[in-house]
Every structure is written in structure tokens, then in C-alpha cells.
Write a protein that holds these residues in place. Sequence first.
Motif, PDB file in Angstrom:
ATOM      1  N   PRO A   1       0.882  -1.080  -0.017  1.00  7.96           N
ATOM      2  CA  PRO A   1       0.005  -0.058   0.061  1.00  7.96           C
ATOM      3  C   PRO A   1       1.002   1.237   0.175  1.00  7.96           C
ATOM      4  O   PRO A   1       2.054   1.156   0.582  1.00  7.96           O
ATOM      5  N   VAL A   2       0.735   2.371  -0.628  1.00  8.37           N
ATOM      6  CA  VAL A   2       1.297   3.308  -0.989  1.00  8.37           C
ATOM      7  C   VAL A   2       1.904   4.059   0.446  1.00  8.37           C
ATOM      8  O   VAL A   2       3.010   4.388   0.376  1.00  8.37           O
ATOM      9  N   ALA A   3       0.957   4.223   1.340  1.00  4.75           N
ATOM     10  CA  ALA A   3       1.331   4.869   2.708  1.00  4.75           C
ATOM     11  C   ALA A   3       2.538   3.863   3.361  1.00  4.75           C
ATOM     12  O   ALA A   3       3.343   4.601   3.947  1.00  4.75           O
ATOM     13  N   GLU A   4       2.387   2.468   3.308  1.00  2.00           N
ATOM     14  CA  GLU A   4       3.211   1.613   3.885  1.00  2.00           C
ATOM     15  C   GLU A   4       4.607   1.661   3.346  1.00  2.00           C
ATOM     16  O   GLU A   4       5.598   1.719   3.828  1.00  2.00           O
ATOM     17  N   LEU A   5       4.375   1.679   2.034  1.00  2.00           N
ATOM     18  CA  LEU A   5       5.754   1.647   1.076  1.00  2.00           C
ATOM     19  C   LEU A   5       6.868   3.016   1.468  1.00  2.00           C
ATOM     20  O   LEU A   5       7.826   2.863   1.661  1.00  2.00           O
ATOM     21  N   PHE A   6       6.236   4.054   1.597  1.00  2.00           N
ATOM     22  CA  PHE A   6       6.803   5.363   1.824  1.00  2.00           C
ATOM     23  C   PHE A   6       7.220   5.528   3.145  1.00  2.00           C
ATOM     24  O   PHE A   6       8.371   6.016   3.651  1.00  2.00           O
ATOM     25  N   ALA A   7       6.243   4.984   4.133  1.00  2.00           N
ATOM     26  CA  ALA A   7       6.842   4.725   5.666  1.00  2.00           C
ATOM     27  C   ALA A   7       7.639   3.718   5.863  1.00  2.00           C
ATOM     28  O   ALA A   7       8.666   4.286   6.672  1.00  2.00           O
ATOM     29  N   ARG A   8       7.627   2.389   5.378  1.00  9.48           N
ATOM     30  CA  ARG A   8       8.541   1.507   5.894  1.00  9.48           C
ATOM     31  C   ARG A   8       8.958   0.837   4.560  1.00  9.48           C
ATOM     32  O   ARG A   8       8.547  -0.329   4.360  1.00  9.48           O
ATOM     33  N   PRO A   9       9.661   1.332   3.790  1.00 10.17           N
ATOM     34  CA  PRO A   9      10.218   0.616   2.414  1.00 10.17           C
ATOM     35  C   PRO A   9      11.412  -0.559   3.050  1.00 10.17           C
ATOM     36  O   PRO A   9      11.774  -0.590   3.973  1.00 10.17           O
ATOM     37  N   GLU A  10      10.757  -1.842   2.583  1.00  8.68           N
ATOM     38  CA  GLU A  10      11.601  -2.915   2.918  1.00  8.68           C
ATOM     39  C   GLU A  10      12.725  -3.484   2.077  1.00  8.68           C
ATOM     40  O   GLU A  10      13.796  -3.852   2.567  1.00  8.68           O
ATOM     41  N   HIS A  11      12.455  -3.585   0.932  1.00  6.00           N
ATOM     42  CA  HIS A  11      13.513  -3.813  -0.345  1.00  6.00           C
ATOM     43  C   HIS A  11      14.837  -2.878  -0.290  1.00  6.00           C
ATOM     44  O   HIS A  11      14.266  -1.644  -0.177  1.00  6.00           O
ATOM     45  N   PRO A  12      15.923  -3.260  -0.435  1.00  9.24           N
ATOM     46  CA  PRO A  12      17.014  -2.224  -0.259  1.00  9.24           C
ATOM     47  C   PRO A  12      17.009  -1.322  -1.254  1.00  9.24           C
ATOM     48  O   PRO A  12      17.383  -0.205  -1.396  1.00  9.24           O
ATOM     49  N   TYR A  13      16.463  -1.833  -2.585  1.00 10.86           N
ATOM     50  CA  TYR A  13      16.510  -0.938  -3.752  1.00 10.86           C
ATOM     51  C   TYR A  13      15.324   0.343  -3.662  1.00 10.86           C
ATOM     52  O   TYR A  13      15.335   1.183  -3.872  1.00 10.86           O
TER      53      TYR A  13
ATOM     54  N   ALA B   1      20.792  -8.347 -21.448  1.00  6.81           N
ATOM     55  CA  ALA B   1      21.138  -9.517 -22.143  1.00  6.81           C
ATOM     56  C   ALA B   1      22.035 -10.452 -21.588  1.00  6.81           C
ATOM     57  O   ALA B   1      22.222 -11.510 -22.063  1.00  6.81           O
ATOM     58  N   ASP B   2      22.578 -10.002 -20.434  1.00  5.66           N
ATOM     59  CA  ASP B   2      23.508 -10.788 -19.782  1.00  5.66           C
ATOM     60  C   ASP B   2      23.286 -10.457 -18.043  1.00  5.66           C
ATOM     61  O   ASP B   2      24.249  -9.962 -17.569  1.00  5.66           O
ATOM     62  N   PRO B   3      22.128 -10.826 -17.549  1.00  4.81           N
ATOM     63  CA  PRO B   3      21.899 -10.382 -16.297  1.00  4.81           C
ATOM     64  C   PRO B   3      22.548 -11.322 -15.118  1.00  4.81           C
ATOM     65  O   PRO B   3      22.679 -12.263 -15.389  1.00  4.81           O
ATOM     66  N   PRO B   4      22.795 -10.802 -14.236  1.00  8.15           N
ATOM     67  CA  PRO B   4      23.664 -11.607 -12.932  1.00  8.15           C
ATOM     68  C   PRO B   4      22.558 -12.591 -12.554  1.00  8.15           C
ATOM     69  O   PRO B   4      21.222 -12.597 -12.557  1.00  8.15           O
ATOM     70  N   SER B   5      23.198 -13.762 -12.226  1.00  6.58           N
ATOM     71  CA  SER B   5      22.354 -14.779 -11.526  1.00  6.58           C
ATOM     72  C   SER B   5      21.798 -14.270 -10.177  1.00  6.58           C
ATOM     73  O   SER B   5      22.333 -13.452  -9.405  1.00  6.58           O
ATOM     74  N   GLY B   6      20.599 -14.988  -9.804  1.00  3.46           N
ATOM     75  CA  GLY B   6      20.043 -14.825  -8.455  1.00  3.46           C
ATOM     76  C   GLY B   6      19.501 -13.286  -8.483  1.00  3.46           C
ATOM     77  O   GLY B   6      18.755 -12.866  -9.474  1.00  3.46           O
ATOM     78  N   CYS B   7      19.546 -12.378  -7.487  1.00  3.07           N
ATOM     79  CA  CYS B   7      18.848 -11.293  -7.153  1.00  3.07           C
ATOM     80  C   CYS B   7      19.626 -10.216  -8.304  1.00  3.07           C
ATOM     81  O   CYS B   7      20.761 -10.178  -8.103  1.00  3.07           O
ATOM     82  N   ARG B   8      18.758  -9.822  -9.151  1.00  5.23           N
ATOM     83  CA  ARG B   8      19.538  -8.774  -9.881  1.00  5.23           C
ATOM     84  C   ARG B   8      20.040  -7.350  -9.472  1.00  5.23           C
ATOM     85  O   ARG B   8      20.734  -6.661 -10.020  1.00  5.23           O
ATOM     86  N   PHE B   9      19.695  -7.019  -8.263  1.00  2.00           N
ATOM     87  CA  PHE B   9      20.106  -5.893  -7.303  1.00  2.00           C
ATOM     88  C   PHE B   9      21.495  -6.358  -6.657  1.00  2.00           C
ATOM     89  O   PHE B   9      21.882  -5.203  -6.262  1.00  2.00           O
ATOM     90  N   LYS B  10      21.660  -7.457  -6.625  1.00  2.00           N
ATOM     91  CA  LYS B  10      22.684  -7.698  -5.667  1.00  2.00           C
ATOM     92  C   LYS B  10      24.330  -7.132  -5.925  1.00  2.00           C
ATOM     93  O   LYS B  10      24.750  -6.469  -4.897  1.00  2.00           O
ATOM     94  N   ASP B  11      24.633  -6.518  -7.046  1.00  2.00           N
ATOM     95  CA  ASP B  11      25.897  -5.982  -7.374  1.00  2.00           C
ATOM     96  C   ASP B  11      25.818  -4.507  -6.831  1.00  2.00           C
ATOM     97  O   ASP B  11      26.723  -3.764  -6.688  1.00  2.00           O
ATOM     98  N   ARG B  12      24.421  -3.966  -6.481  1.00  2.85           N
ATOM     99  CA  ARG B  12      24.507  -2.581  -6.272  1.00  2.85           C
ATOM    100  C   ARG B  12      23.991  -2.493  -4.704  1.00  2.85           C
ATOM    101  O   ARG B  12      23.798  -1.358  -4.273  1.00  2.85           O
TER     102      ARG B  12
END
Length: 341
Positions: A238-250, A279-290
Motif C-alpha cells: 500500500p502506498v502509505a506503507e511503502l513510503f513509511a517503511r520501505p523493505e527492499h534495499p532498492y 542481455a546478460d543479467p546476473p544470476s540470483g537477485c538482479r540488484f545484488k551488485d548494487r
Amino acid sequence: MNETLVQFRSVGVRYASGAGEVSAVRDVCLDLHSGETFGLVGESGCGKTTLAMGLMGLLPPAARVDGDIVFQGRELGSLPESERRALRGDRMSMVFQDPATSLDPAFGIGGQIAETIRAHRGVGRKESKARALELLRQVGIPAAEQRYFDPPHRLSGGMRQRVVIAAALANQPALLLADEPTTALDVTIQAQILDLLRDLQRQHGTTILLIAHDLGVVAQICDRVGVMYAGQLVEVAPVAELFARPEHPYTRALLDALPGKTRTAGPLRVVAGEVPDLADPPSGCRFKDRCPQRTGDCDRTPPLADAGAGRRIACWLSPATRAAAARQAPGKSPTPVGELS
């Protein structure tokens, strides 16, 4: 908002290119509910527009769609093109980013709306013109009768966007996809367009899928938000929850990058690193390198898991994700890590 209007079931989109196959969208699972405004956010190139174009059936021939997209109980991929064409502009419509490219420069604005009505309602020119004039007034075009025959270049950018919205709503669709509808507009006109979308939604009960990179716009108009990264859905809340308590690091990184009223002087924060090559994404979580919180588990793809209270998250730091993975693979329990704060 309990009735499900659209279901994305493990939807992926792949493109054939000179660099190999590009995985533009991967394994998106999402429900859109009747009457809600759902915001889809993320960096440019993350797959937001590709997902919407897949729903509309407007992807180029080089694209391959995996999974199922179900609209009002009908699996769209199994429909013949004639039936999908009948849905477009009728039960589902789309407002594109640039109104100048959405309107025919050689014809009057009113006639273009009337043509949409005739194509799907089978009415005559007199009735379609009357309906088109009603819509032009409804979206705030002044002197609609006099402007009816004006070509698009005689209108301002904000007025053209209003005309595009009128055309999209001409047949009272159940679903409106709005792709960055305020990007090219100044702040004052942007606020007017957002107010217009809200008012029209209240009148018609239309479900809106709003694609945006402007989190301020999302906060104003959306009920729920989905965050996409490199073609994958990583958090829904929900929009209020996302802005108040974002959980994913991205998601946290995106919100941290927003300029705030209390921010001290100095350079703006940015999300470190670069978006991976699809065209050559990382394996696993695509955000892991950042990700500053990367663990060894991030080499495996995290499932998008139900975390309760309308929230879903795909991150190994989330207990919900880890529990979902354990259920999928009994006996393989990931190494415990700290919960998200």
C-alpha cells in the motif's frame, strides 16, 4: 477493490537482439483490483512500459511473452488478434507518454475522439460527435465546440494530454494504463492532470495502472505501488506503507535519493552502481551488485513473497521471502540473517 480485474501470472517478456536474447521482464506475478490506482515505479528501462504494452498486445513481433495475462477472466494470449483489437480502446485503453505522438496531426481533435467511439460502439456521426464534445468538456477543454475541429498543434501540451485522456476514456474502459502521463508537463499542469484522473476515476470506477518514475506523483494518486528493478517486481505495498517503511534495499535507495525539505546542502544521493545488462543479467537477485546489504544467499533468485498487510517482497533479508523459499524447497533452509529494520 476486492474484485480482481487483471492477473499477471509469471509473466516474462524476451526480445531477440543482436546481443542475444534480452530478458526485459521476468516472472511478474501481480493482481490489479477493480477501482484502484496501482503505481508501477522504477528506473528507466526496468520493464514498466514493456509490461503494460504486453497487457495491451502492442509489443513488437520480436518480443516473446511467457506466462499468462488474464483480463476480466479471459487469458489474453489465447485470444485471436481481432478480439484483442476489439478490447483496445474499449475495455482497456492507454495514455502514452507524449500526446503529440498519440494524436494524428492532420485531423481535428474532436473527430479523433468520435472515431474511437464509432469504432467500438457502432453509432452514427451525430451521436459520436455529441459524445466527443461531452468528453472534451469533461476533461476541461474550454470552448469545446470551437476547438472540436482544431488540429493538435493548436493546443498546448497540457490541453493535448487532456484530449488523449478523453480519447482513452471515450468508451468508459474498465482499465486505463497511463504511461508517464505528466512527464512533459510543468508542475501546475501536472497537478491538474492528476486531479482530472482522480475525478474521472471516481465517476467511472476505472482501474488505473500508472507507470511513473516520479515518486511524488505516485504518492498523490496511487492506492498501491509495485517497485520494479531490471525487469523484476521486487516489492508491492500500500502506498502509505511503502513510503513509511520501505523493505527492499532498492526501494529504500530510491526513496533516499529523493530531495527532501530537511535535506542538508550538498550533492543528492544516488543509487550506487549501474543497472545490469539485461542481455546478460546476473544470476540470483538482479540488484545484488548494487546492494549494500548483499549476502551469500543473493546468488539465488528470491521469490516474491507475501509479507502480510498487503505487502509482498523479494529479498533474502525478509523473513517472508526466506519462509516462502523454504516452503518451495523443503529441507533447504537458508542461513539465518538479520531482519530488515
